[in-house]
Design a protein around this motif. Structure first.
Motif, mmCIF file in Angstrom:
data_model
loop_
_atom_site.group_PDB
_atom_site.id
_atom_site.type_symbol
_atom_site.label_atom_id
_atom_site.label_comp_id
_atom_site.label_asym_id
_atom_site.label_seq_id
_atom_site.Cartn_x
_atom_site.Cartn_y
_atom_site.Cartn_z
ATOM 1 N N HIS A 32 8.993 4.776 12.393
ATOM 2 C CA HIS A 32 9.464 3.772 11.423
ATOM 3 C C HIS A 32 8.515 2.581 11.393
ATOM 4 N N LEU A 33 8.030 2.182 12.560
ATOM 5 C CA LEU A 33 7.145 1.022 12.694
ATOM 6 C C LEU A 33 5.733 1.384 12.240
ATOM 7 N N ALA A 34 5.312 2.603 12.546
ATOM 8 C CA ALA A 34 3.979 3.068 12.138
ATOM 9 C C ALA A 34 3.844 3.061 10.621
ATOM 10 N N GLU A 35 4.816 3.655 9.938
ATOM 11 C CA GLU A 35 4.772 3.670 8.475
ATOM 12 C C GLU A 35 4.807 2.255 7.918
ATOM 13 N N ASN A 36 5.697 1.435 8.442
ATOM 14 C CA ASN A 36 5.872 0.064 7.952
ATOM 15 C C ASN A 36 4.555 -0.708 8.035
ATOM 16 N N LEU A 37 3.872 -0.605 9.168
ATOM 17 C CA LEU A 37 2.611 -1.327 9.339
ATOM 18 C C LEU A 37 1.503 -0.770 8.452
ATOM 19 N N ALA A 38 1.499 0.533 8.234
ATOM 20 C CA ALA A 38 0.474 1.123 7.364
ATOM 21 C C ALA A 38 0.603 0.602 5.929
ATOM 22 N N THR A 39 1.838 0.384 5.460
ATOM 23 C CA THR A 39 2.010 -0.154 4.097
ATOM 24 C C THR A 39 1.465 -1.573 3.996
ATOM 25 N N LYS A 40 1.253 -2.214 5.143
ATOM 26 C CA LYS A 40 0.789 -3.608 5.182
ATOM 27 C C LYS A 40 -0.698 -3.721 5.514
ATOM 28 N N GLY A 41 -1.413 -2.604 5.423
ATOM 29 C CA GLY A 41 -2.860 -2.674 5.593
ATOM 30 C C GLY A 41 -3.352 -2.498 7.007
ATOM 31 N N GLU A 83 -0.844 11.141 15.510
ATOM 32 C CA GLU A 83 -0.417 11.029 14.110
ATOM 33 C C GLU A 83 -1.054 9.737 13.601
ATOM 34 N N VAL A 84 -1.806 9.840 12.514
ATOM 35 C CA VAL A 84 -2.532 8.676 11.997
ATOM 36 C C VAL A 84 -2.045 8.341 10.594
ATOM 37 N N TRP A 85 -1.517 7.142 10.443
ATOM 38 C CA TRP A 85 -1.072 6.624 9.142
ATOM 39 C C TRP A 85 -2.111 5.630 8.623
ATOM 40 N N TYR A 86 -2.275 5.545 7.304
ATOM 41 C CA TYR A 86 -3.327 4.678 6.746
ATOM 42 C C TYR A 86 -3.014 4.385 5.278
ATOM 43 N N PRO A 87 -3.496 3.246 4.761
ATOM 44 C CA PRO A 87 -3.332 2.968 3.328
ATOM 45 C C PRO A 87 -4.026 4.058 2.517
ATOM 46 N N LYS A 126 7.811 7.546 3.971
ATOM 47 C CA LYS A 126 7.044 7.152 2.794
ATOM 48 C C LYS A 126 5.685 7.828 2.674
ATOM 49 N N ALA A 127 5.170 8.377 3.761
ATOM 50 C CA ALA A 127 3.773 8.830 3.787
ATOM 51 C C ALA A 127 3.565 10.145 3.048
ATOM 52 N N HIS A 154 0.809 -1.220 0.000
ATOM 53 C CA HIS A 154 0.000 0.000 0.000
ATOM 54 C C HIS A 154 0.843 1.272 0.000
ATOM 55 N N GLY A 155 0.418 2.243 -0.811
ATOM 56 C CA GLY A 155 0.863 3.609 -0.590
ATOM 57 C C GLY A 155 0.219 4.073 0.712
ATOM 58 N N ILE A 156 0.831 5.040 1.381
ATOM 59 C CA ILE A 156 0.270 5.447 2.677
ATOM 60 C C ILE A 156 0.144 6.961 2.799
ATOM 61 N N GLY A 157 -0.881 7.345 3.546
ATOM 62 C CA GLY A 157 -1.092 8.745 3.886
ATOM 63 C C GLY A 157 -0.877 8.944 5.375
ATOM 64 N N VAL A 158 -0.791 10.195 5.775
ATOM 65 C CA VAL A 158 -0.661 10.529 7.201
ATOM 66 C C VAL A 158 -1.410 11.825 7.483
ATOM 67 N N ARG A 159 -2.075 11.859 8.612
ATOM 68 C CA ARG A 159 -2.753 13.081 9.052
ATOM 69 C C ARG A 159 -2.540 13.259 10.552
ATOM 70 N N THR A 160 -2.584 14.510 10.985
ATOM 71 C CA THR A 160 -2.473 14.824 12.411
ATOM 72 C C THR A 160 -3.850 15.227 12.904
ATOM 73 N N ILE A 161 -4.320 14.587 13.967
ATOM 74 C CA ILE A 161 -5.632 14.937 14.519
ATOM 75 C C ILE A 161 -5.515 15.149 16.030
#
Length: 444
Positions: free
Chosen positions: A146-155, A81-85, A113-114, A45-52
Motif C-alpha cells: 500500500h505504501l509502495a504504490e502510494n509513494l510511486a504515484t508521488k514520484g 518488486e519495483v514500482w515506478y512512475p 493501482k499499478a 503519476h500513473g505507476i508501473g510495477v515489475r518483478t526483478i
C-alpha cells in the motif's frame, strides 16, 4: 417491521468481511478513506510495477554455518518488486496474483493501482529518488505494498525486498535475518544503482540513488536501525538465534564491518515497530552512530518489539540525528505497516485458523486508517529529507504532540483562527489517538 428487517439485512450486507471490499475487488491495497489526512491521497503519476531478481554473490550461508568451521558461501538471490512512475495510457491496473499469506501455503490476489510492465515515465528534471522497503520476519515484498504504490504515484521509484530465509515460504533460523537484514538493504541500494546505469534496463536513467529513503517494518526496522548507523551490543552478538555464536559481530558497534555498511546516499530512514531494543541489542554508544534523520513509528501496546523499553527507548536514545516518533495509541505490533488483512484470512479465521488474519490486523485500529496516516507522514518525512520539499516537510511540524489536545478553530471561509492548534492536513475530529514527538540533534 419490514423496514427494520430490511435495515438489518443492509447492515449485515455491508459489515460482512468480504462484501466491504466487493464494490470493486477483494483485497485492495490502494484504499484512501474519506477521512484520510491530506498527504495520504495518491499523487499525479500513473505507476508501473515489475518483478526483478538480484544476486548478492559470495555471501556467507548463515543457515549452513557450523561452529568452529569457516562458513560456506553462496550466491544470495533476492526477489524485488519495483514500482515506478509510468506511462499507463489509460491501461487498467493489473492484479498481484499468487501472493502468499502468513501460513506460507494460501495464495491470494491483491488489487491496486499499478500497471504490470508499464513503460517508465522519465522525470522532467532529475531522476526519481529511490525508496527501499524491508518486511518483517516472516513477511514478503507485498506486506507494505500500500505504501509502495502510494509513494510511486508521488514520484519515487520503490524497491520492496523478499528477504531470503525470512519470507512466509522459506522462513529459516532467526540468525539469518539478524545478520542479513542490513546487508540486504545496502546491497539492494547498490544493485538498483548499478541497474540504473545499465543501457537498455528499464531503470536506466530513472532512479537517483543519491537520494534514497529506507523503510523497514519489525525485523526490517531492526535492519534499518543498523543500516542507519547503530551498531549492536556484546549482548546482541551473544544472543542465541539458532546459528553459531558470535556471527552477529559483523554488526558490532565500532567494528570495521559495521562502519563500512554506512551509506551516505540514504537520506532518511523510517523504522516501523523495529525489533531489538527491548532485548538489549543497542545501547547509548551504539545509538550515537545514527546521524541520518529517522522516523520511528509504533503502537503503544506493541508486545513484540516493546514500546517504553523498545521503540520509544530507541527514539529517546537516538541523540545525534533529527528524529521523530509517531505513536498509534493502543495499537499493537501491526501498527501502520501491513496491508489490510486479505479476505481469505478472514475466511480462515471463521474456519478456526486466526493466525493469518492476526498477522495483518489490529484489535483497536482500522488498518486502512493506519495505512493512510502512515502514507501521510512518510510522504511528509521523505518530502523533507529526501526531496528537500519544505512544503511537504511542514506537515511534520505539529503544534501539539498529542493530537487529541489540538484545538480545531476555523473561520467560515476555511482560514484558521489564532487559537487553531490542530495537526496540519487533518480535518476536524480526525487526529485522535496519535502522538508525534520531535527531537533534534544534540549540540555536543
Amino acid at each position: 417491521m419490514r423496514s427494520a428487517a430490511l435495515a438489518t439485512l443492509i447492515l449485515f450486507a455491508i459489515s460482512s468481511p468480504s462484501s466491504a471490499q466487493d464494490m470493486t475487488h477483494h483485497n485492495r491495497i490502494d484504499l484512501i478513506r474519506p477521512d484520510a489526512p491530506a498527504l495520504a491521497k495518491h499523487g499525479e503519476h500513473g505507476i508501473g510495477v515489475r518483478t526483478i531478481e538480484v544476486i548478492n554473490k559470495n555471501q556467507i550461508d548463515v543457515l549452513k554455518a557450523v561452529a568452529g568451521q569457516d562458513p560456506p558461501r553462496y550466491d544470495r538471490k533476492l526477489t524485488l518488486e519495483v514500482w515506478y512512475p509510468a506511462e499507463t495510457d489509460g491501461k487498467q491496473p493489473g492484479a498481484y496474483s499468487g501472493v502468499f499469506l502468513r501460513d506460507g501455503k494460501t495464495q491470494v490476489t491483491l488489487h491496486g493501482k499499478a500497471v504490470r510492465d508499464a513503460e517508465p515515465k522519465r522525470a522532467a528534471g532529475s531522476p526519481y529518488p529511490l525508496v527501499i522497503i524491508s518486511h518483517g520476519y516472516p513477511g514478503n515484498r507485498f506486506l507494505l505494498s500500500h505504501l509502495a504504490e502510494n509513494l510511486a504515484t508521488k514520484g519515487y521509484a520503490v524497491a520492496s525486498i523478499d528477504h531470503a530465509d525470512s519470507t512466509y515460504t522459506d522462513q529459516g533460523k532467526f540468525g539469518s535475518t539478524l545478520i542479513n537484514r542490513p546487508l540486504d538493504q545496502v546491497f539492494v541500494l547498490n544493485a538498483i544503482d548499478q541497474l540504473s546505469k545499465e543501457s537498455g534496463h528499464f531503470l536506466n536513467g530513472l532512479v537517483d540513488t543519491s537520494r534514497t529513503g529506507l523503510i523497514g517494518y519489525s525485523m526490517g526496522g531492526y535492519g534499518a536501525v543498523i543500516t542507519a548507523g547503530a551498531g549492536v551490543t556484546k549482548e546482541a552478538v551473544a544472543y542465541d538465534s539458532g546459528v553459531p555464536a558470535g556471527m552477529l559481530s559483523v554488526h558490532f558497534a565500532g567494528s570495521d564491518t559495521h562502519k563500512k555498511l554506512r551509506d551516505e546516499r540514504i537520506k532518511a530512514v523510517v523504522a516501523i515497530a523495529p525489533w531489538g531494543m527491548q532485548r538489549g541489542f543497542w545501547n547509548q554508544e551504539g545509538l550515537a552512530g545514527i546521524t541520518t534523520p529517522i522516523l520511528y513509528v509504533a503502537g503503544s501496546k506493541d508486545d513484540v518489539s516493546g514500546y517504553e523499553k523498545g521503540v520509544r527507548a530507541l527514539y529517546t536514545g537516538t541523540s545525534n540525528a533529527d528524529r521523530f516518533m509517531l505513536t498509534f495509541e493502543n495499537a499493537n505490533h501491526n501498527a501502520a505497516a501491513p496491508i489490510p488483512a486479505p479476505v481469505e484470512s478472514w475466511q480462515m479465521a471463521e474456519g478456526g485458523n486466526s493466525t493469518p488474519f492476526n498477522h495483518y490486523a489490529d484489535p483497536v485500529w482500522d488498518t486502512v486508517r493506519m495505512n493512510n496516516i502512515t502514507q501521510h507522514f512518510v510522504t511528509a518525512f521523505l518530502g523533507r529529507y529526501v526531496k528537500a520539499d519544505q512544503e511537504l516537510g511542514s506537515y511534520m511540524d505539529v503544534p501539539v504532540e498529542r493530537a487529541s489536545e489540538g484545538v480545531f478553530a476555523a473561520n467560515k471561509d476555511g482560514s484558521f483562527k489564532p487559537e487553531h492548534t490542530y495537526w496540519k492536513g487533518f480535518a476536524a475530529r480526525t487526529a485522535a489517538g496519535l502522538v508525534l514527538e520531535h527531537g533534534t540533534r544534540s549540540a555536543n
